[in-house]
Design a protein around this motif. Structure first.
Motif, PDB file in Angstrom:
ATOM      1  N   SER A   1      -5.222   8.790   0.878  1.00 36.39           N
ATOM      2  CA  SER A   1      -4.111   9.748   0.983  1.00 36.39           C
ATOM      3  C   SER A   1      -4.042  10.702  -0.198  1.00 36.39           C
ATOM      4  CB  SER A   1      -2.782   9.002   1.129  1.00 36.39           C
ATOM      5  OG  SER A   1      -2.844   8.179   2.270  1.00 36.39           O
TER       6      SER A   1
ATOM      7  N   GLY B   1       0.821  -1.213   0.000  1.00 37.42           N
ATOM      8  CA  GLY B   1       0.000   0.000   0.000  1.00 37.42           C
ATOM      9  C   GLY B   1       0.855   1.262   0.000  1.00 37.42           C
TER      10      GLY B   1
ATOM     11  N   GLU C   1       1.873  -1.361  -4.717  1.00 35.38           N
ATOM     12  CA  GLU C   1       0.627  -0.597  -4.721  1.00 35.38           C
ATOM     13  C   GLU C   1      -0.299  -1.166  -5.784  1.00 35.38           C
ATOM     14  OE1 GLU C   1      -1.180   1.845  -3.131  1.00 35.38           O
ATOM     15  OE2 GLU C   1      -2.575   1.478  -4.786  1.00 35.38           O
ATOM     16  N   ALA C   2      -1.546  -1.461  -5.376  1.00 35.30           N
ATOM     17  CA  ALA C   2      -2.501  -2.079  -6.303  1.00 35.30           C
ATOM     18  C   ALA C   2      -2.818  -1.170  -7.482  1.00 35.30           C
ATOM     19  CB  ALA C   2      -3.791  -2.416  -5.555  1.00 35.30           C
ATOM     20  N   GLU C   3      -2.866   0.143  -7.226  1.00 33.45           N
ATOM     21  CA  GLU C   3      -3.280   1.081  -8.277  1.00 33.45           C
ATOM     22  C   GLU C   3      -2.149   2.080  -8.560  1.00 33.45           C
ATOM     23  OE1 GLU C   3      -6.065   0.783  -9.911  1.00 33.45           O
ATOM     24  OE2 GLU C   3      -7.143  -0.681  -8.708  1.00 33.45           O
ATOM     25  N   ARG C   4      -2.281   3.298  -8.024  1.00 31.66           N
ATOM     26  CA  ARG C   4      -1.243   4.320  -8.184  1.00 31.66           C
ATOM     27  C   ARG C   4      -0.839   4.820  -6.791  1.00 31.66           C
ATOM     28  NH1 ARG C   4      -1.421   7.151 -13.056  1.00 31.66           N
ATOM     29  NH2 ARG C   4       0.604   7.900 -12.333  1.00 31.66           N
TER      30      ARG C   4
ATOM     31  N   GLY D   1     -10.758   8.819  10.041  1.00 34.04           N
ATOM     32  CA  GLY D   1     -11.167  10.124   9.499  1.00 34.04           C
ATOM     33  C   GLY D   1     -10.157  11.232   9.678  1.00 34.04           C
TER      34      GLY D   1
ATOM     35  N   ASN E   1     -12.477   6.534   0.566  1.00 31.75           N
ATOM     36  CA  ASN E   1     -12.788   5.749   1.760  1.00 31.75           C
ATOM     37  C   ASN E   1     -11.689   5.853   2.815  1.00 31.75           C
ATOM     38  OD1 ASN E   1     -15.084   4.881   0.515  1.00 31.75           O
ATOM     39  ND2 ASN E   1     -14.345   2.820   0.097  1.00 31.75           N
TER      40      ASN E   1
ATOM     41  N   GLY F   1      -5.564   5.806  -2.785  1.00 34.35           N
ATOM     42  CA  GLY F   1      -6.573   5.689  -1.722  1.00 34.35           C
ATOM     43  C   GLY F   1      -6.857   7.028  -1.061  1.00 34.35           C
TER      44      GLY F   1
END
Ligand code: FAD
Length: 432
Positions: free
Chosen positions: A73, A41, A64-67, A371, A345, A71
């Motif tokens: 951050s 992550g 990292e699954a995406e970029r 949060g 999220n 998420g």
């Protein structure tokens, strides 16, 4: 409502992705590799840990699954809020004075880490100092004053109460009864911060792979982390997937609930208009249970967030809640165009305290900043790094705090939490 199209594939369609300084795409992991530590992550938690470890001379691979910053951050309000999602007096009453003192000692450190790294690595992320907490009621003002007294016992000297007559110095609205400023708060472009920190990891020899979702993990003596195209063998693994981790590791993600929040950015406003709304350029968050948060951007937009989706579901209409709230705060913006709107999220724990621990002797995790995570993730990422480097004292304090499952199991935890939130929201609406 039509928004500007995404120009940074696989990121959400945010103003942050559109204004990212570093649009380089990192390679996908292919084949087998090794590292001292493998981090899962590339959000603030994972990158903060990776940077701490790279600075200490360890070899690090981040998957990292995406970029990087895909998420929470890279999507959040960008507000540097000190402390935790529960006040220090609540922490003292739940976990005892000694633990509250230890957590109090760390409670300003997340912001210090951010400011220190921005300076050390020259990260261009629009860092601005100062935050304003807005109160609607006398009760909220009293709670802020109590919180200020507790903070000061822990050495926070940057807080000042603001009377109703002085509110206009920070925010031009007649909604608030008063508030409090935090001179050690502030705001940043969060995606540019995490991208700058990621580049710092790479400058120290760390390797980051994007589009590389972890689909399997052997938690044994020498853990192996697997993606569909490759694997990493490491001495330690740090799990930092937060609200986006599912379905990997139910023993971690089962202890938190993904919760969505929505953010929008107006078109660039006339400089005199935006300066009149937020004269000191402080960020603002209100004291309601389901809160609004907003700030200026470097190109004179108003970035306004709020709304909530328990379970992490995005509303069909991203601006359906937040635009009316913005107009309650600033009715003068009724004709202003919204250029971008997005949702993200964060991970909520039942205790609202981050959940840190070990899945085995070699696999550590941290999630659930509930949060308020911009500062906490920086702190806890550093603490994860310290722990695997052999200094686990601070890690063990956090890991000793009990984490409880949400009542209602997988079927009823969302409706039960919504019911609780509805009750607290109702109290806010009634001014109780
Ligand atoms: C809309 C919104 C507004 C917010 N505003 C604020 C604010 O103003 N101030 C504040 O203090 N906090 C705010 N927060 C909270 C804060 O953003 C988060 O607490 C924080 O960013 C969490 O960081 P993280 O690194 O733990 O998780 P994330 O940033 O979510 O990163 C987790 C990463 O792990 C990756 N991942 C997950 N599973 C895998 C896998 N199997 N393999 C590889 N990679 C994986 C994901 O793709 C993701 O990039 C906000 C949150 C949201 C959603």
């Amino acid at each position: 409502m039509a928004f500007k199209p995404a120009d940074n594939p696989r990121h959400t369609n945010s103003w942050y992705a559109a204004s990212a300084k570093d649009k380089r795409v990192r390679p996908v992991l292919e084949g087998e590799t090794e590292a001292d530590i493998c981090v899962i992550g590339a959000g603030f938690t994972g990158i903060s840990a990776a940077l701490e470890l790279a600075e200490r001379g360890y070899s690090v691979v981040v998957l990292e699954a995406e970029r990087i910053g895909f998420g929470a951050s890279g999507r959040n309000g960008g507000q540097i809020v000190n402390g935790y999602s529960r006040d220090l007096e609540v922490i003292a009453s739940r976990y005892g004075h000694e633990k509250a003192v230890k957590l109090g000692e760390m409670s300003l450190e997340g912001g210090e880490i951010i400011r220190g790294r921005v300076a050390k690595y020259g990260i261009d992320c629009d860092l601005v100092h100062g935050g304003f907490f807005a109160a609607f009621t006398d009760k909220q003002i009293r709670e802020m004053a109590d919180g200020k007294a507790h903070w000061e016992k822990h050495g926070h000297t940057g807080l000042e109460m603001v009377s109703k007559a002085e509110v206009g110095k920070y925010v031009k609205t007649d909604r608030y009864a008063g508030g409090m400023i935090d001179k050690l708060g502030g705001h940043i472009h969060p995606l540019n911060l995490v991208l700058g920190e990621a580049a710092a990891v790479e400058s120290l020899g760390g390797r980051i792979f994007e589009g590389s979702r972890v689909i399997g993990l052997d938690t044994g003596e020498t853990p192996v982390v697997r993606t569909d195209k490759g694997s990493v063998r490491a001495y330690y693994v740090l799990v930092c997937g937060n609200a986006y981790l599912a379905p990997l590791m139910p023993e971690v993600h089962g202890r938190m609930m993904p919760v969505s929040s929505q953010v929008m950015a107006t078109e660039p406003l006339d400089a005199r208009l935006i300066e009149s709304l937020l004269p000191e350029n402080y960020c603002v968050e209100d004291a309601n249970y389901i809160l609004d948060y907003y700030r200026r951007t470097s190109d004179n937009r108003l970035l306004y967030g709020g709304g909530i989706g328990y379970g992490g579901n995005d509303p069909k209409d991203l601006t359906g809640v937040i635009r009316p709230n913005m107009l309650k705060t600033f009715p003068q913006l009724k004709d202003v165009k919204i250029d971008y709107a997005w949702s993200g999220n964060f991970a909520l724990t039942l205790t609202r305290i981050p959940h840190i621990g070990r899945l085995s002797d070699k696999v550590y995790f941290s999630h659930g900043d509930s949060g308020h995570g911009v500062t906490t993730t920086h702190l806890l990422g550093k603490i994860l790094g310290e722990a695997v480097a052999g200094h686990a004292e601070r890690f063990d304090i956090w890991a000793s705090l009990p984490n409880l499952p949400f009542p209602g199991g997988r079927t009823f935890r969302v409706p039960l939490t919504m019911l609780g939130a509805w009750w607290y929201g109702l109290r806010d609406r009634l001014g109780l």
